[in-house]
Design an enzyme around this catalytic site. Structure first.
Site, PDB file in Angstrom:
ATOM      1  N   LYS A  86      27.528 -12.492  10.701  1.00 35.90           N
ATOM      2  CA  LYS A  86      28.201 -12.341  11.991  1.00 35.90           C
ATOM      3  C   LYS A  86      27.530 -13.143  13.105  1.00 35.90           C
ATOM      4  O   LYS A  86      28.194 -13.554  14.069  1.00 35.90           O
ATOM      5  CB  LYS A  86      28.256 -10.865  12.388  1.00 35.90           C
ATOM      6  CG  LYS A  86      29.082  -9.985  11.460  1.00 35.90           C
ATOM      7  CD  LYS A  86      30.563 -10.321  11.516  1.00 35.90           C
ATOM      8  CE  LYS A  86      31.399  -9.311  10.736  1.00 35.90           C
ATOM      9  NZ  LYS A  86      32.837  -9.631  10.761  1.00 35.90           N
ATOM     10  N   GLU A 108      34.439  -5.955  19.500  1.00 39.20           N
ATOM     11  CA  GLU A 108      34.668  -4.757  18.699  1.00 39.20           C
ATOM     12  C   GLU A 108      33.693  -4.791  17.537  1.00 39.20           C
ATOM     13  O   GLU A 108      33.200  -5.838  17.167  1.00 39.20           O
ATOM     14  CB  GLU A 108      36.107  -4.731  18.177  1.00 39.20           C
ATOM     15  CG  GLU A 108      36.336  -5.477  16.866  1.00 39.20           C
ATOM     16  CD  GLU A 108      36.064  -6.982  16.928  1.00 39.20           C
ATOM     17  OE1 GLU A 108      35.582  -7.544  15.921  1.00 39.20           O
ATOM     18  OE2 GLU A 108      36.323  -7.603  17.972  1.00 39.20           O
ATOM     19  N   SER A 371      26.885 -11.252   2.208  1.00 38.14           N
ATOM     20  CA  SER A 371      27.210 -11.385   3.628  1.00 38.14           C
ATOM     21  C   SER A 371      26.237 -10.666   4.547  1.00 38.14           C
ATOM     22  O   SER A 371      26.113 -11.025   5.725  1.00 38.14           O
ATOM     23  CB  SER A 371      28.625 -10.869   3.881  1.00 38.14           C
ATOM     24  OG  SER A 371      28.738  -9.502   3.521  1.00 38.14           O
TER      25      SER A 371
END
Length: 398
Positions: A86, A108, A371
């Site tokens: 991210k 969010e 991830s």
């Protein structure tokens, strides 16, 4: 470079209030300019190298390979600063927001990693940061809530609906409509109205670009399969994009089957229908009248009833294949990787590991995007594993 895509076949587009169209036009123009500007690219490249910690390693998981009979390589996004992919998108969008003169950032988050990444980027650039998060996800991801607050972000609890990611996105969009003048919304996945699906993919494709170069160096050829978990789909589309033109490489996206595709799940590509969610036409989990249903996954990051429109196009074209893994399978895969390789993966990534464990017939090379790391999921994962062990008495996955 081509114009930023607004549609992926019939999917994508902008299904938003009129008040947001000017802001989306502004963002599209800013991204078209920035992504080819050497000044922006150089600053972003330096931040990815010196702050984020890129390139991340490509690790050959030899004990996992012995278990599967295939050569398995892990793209270690869990080793980035903040512990997940991210951060690539958050830093890129925060840099773009500063370039646009925006002083207030909203975001969010579900699993909390996008919220942490956004709070990190805002602290780096001195920007106000508000993160919307469902209260159920706040419960599941308390350490990430504390990390966001430590870096100066305000975490806004969302009590509506299932109190998870879908409701957090809706709350963030309402904020943006009200404060569109000075605010940039850093969407965390390859979803939402154009240009977000293309913007997020472009910022995340560094994963696949590095992995492609690294696998050629390590194995002397491209992998047979590239596998990544899919919620909204940013780590997957970032991984897949540089391999799309390599016809001999199979692209596998792994969704959350939750309690089963005939029950509660988070698998719109595998068991959903076409609909509009949060400003974009794509695959969604909805009833026959088009009403969005609640998604379910033990993984907060896969607990979303939609997916990025580019994934839906790739599914329809046959270029990528999408499969689904249950909560139970993901939990067991988390423990397998921990015991075989000394790596605790995020529950999201555990879905991709689980699929490889279940589909390992024949020789070949697999590249899995890991991830994120599993620190955020330990309480949920340990509780889930205990329930499984108490139920069947089998604690020996590894």
């Amino acid at each position: 470079m081509s114009t930023v895509e607004s549609r992926f076949g019939p999917y994508g587009g902008r299904y938003v209030p009129e008040v947001l169209i000017a802001a989306l036009d502004e963002l599209t123009a800013a991204w078209e300019e920035a992504r080819t500007d050497p000044v922006y690219r150089e600053e972003l490249g330096a931040l990815l190298r010196d702050f984020v910690g890129r390139p991340t390693p490509l690790y050959e998981a030899k004990r996992l390979s012995e278990r599967t009979g295939r050569r398995v390589f892990l793209k270690r996004e869990d080793l980035t600063h903040t512990g997940a992919h991210k951060i690539n998108n958050a830093v890129g969008q925060a840099l773009l927001a500063r370039r646009m003169g925006k002083t207030r950032i909203i975001a969010e988050t579900g699993a909390g990693q996008h919220g942490v990444a956004t709070a990190t980027a805002c602290a780096l650039f001195g920007l106000e940061c508000i993160v919307y998060m469902g209260t159920e996800d706040m419960r599941r991801q308390k350490p990430n809530v504390e990390r966001m607050e430590l870096m100066g972000a305000r975490v806004e609890p969302v009590e509506a609906g299932a109190r998870t990611l879908k409701e957090a996105v809706s709350a963030a969009i309402r904020d943006w409509v009200t404060n569109v003048g000075d605010t940039h919304y850093i969407i965390g996945s390859a979803v939402g109205p154009a240009p977000y699906p293309a913007l997020v993919r472009d910022l995340q494709r560094v994963i696949g670009e590095e992995a492609r170069e690294q696998i050629l160096a390590a194995a002397g050829r491209l992998p047979d399969r590239v596998i990544a978990c899919v919620g909204g789909g940013s780590n997957a589309i970032g991984t897949f994009a540089p391999f799309v033109d390599d016809g001999g490489v199979e692209l596998i996206g792994v969704e959350a089957a939750g309690e089963g595709l005939d029950g509660r799940h988070g698998a719109p590509l595998s068991a959903g229908r076409t609909g509009v969610l949060h400003g974009s036409l794509s695959a969604v989990i909805a009833d026959e009248e088009g009403q969005i249903l609640e998604a379910h996954s033990i993984s907060a990051g896969l607990d979303y009833p939609g997916v990025g429109p580019e994934h839906t196009m790739l599914r329809d074209s046959g270029r990528a294949r999408y499969v689904a893994i249950t909560d139970e399978e993901a939990l067991r895969a988390l423990r397998v990787l921990a015991r075989l390789e000394g790596i605790v993966p995020a529950l999201e990534s555990s879905h991709a590991i689980a699929w490889v464990l279940s589909e390992s017939a024949g020789e070949g090379i697999d590249l899995i995007t890991l991830s994120g790391r599993g620190d955020k999921d330990l309480a949920e994962a340990l509780a889930g594993l205990k329930r499984l062990d108490d139920g069947d008495g089998d604690g020996e996955d590894g």
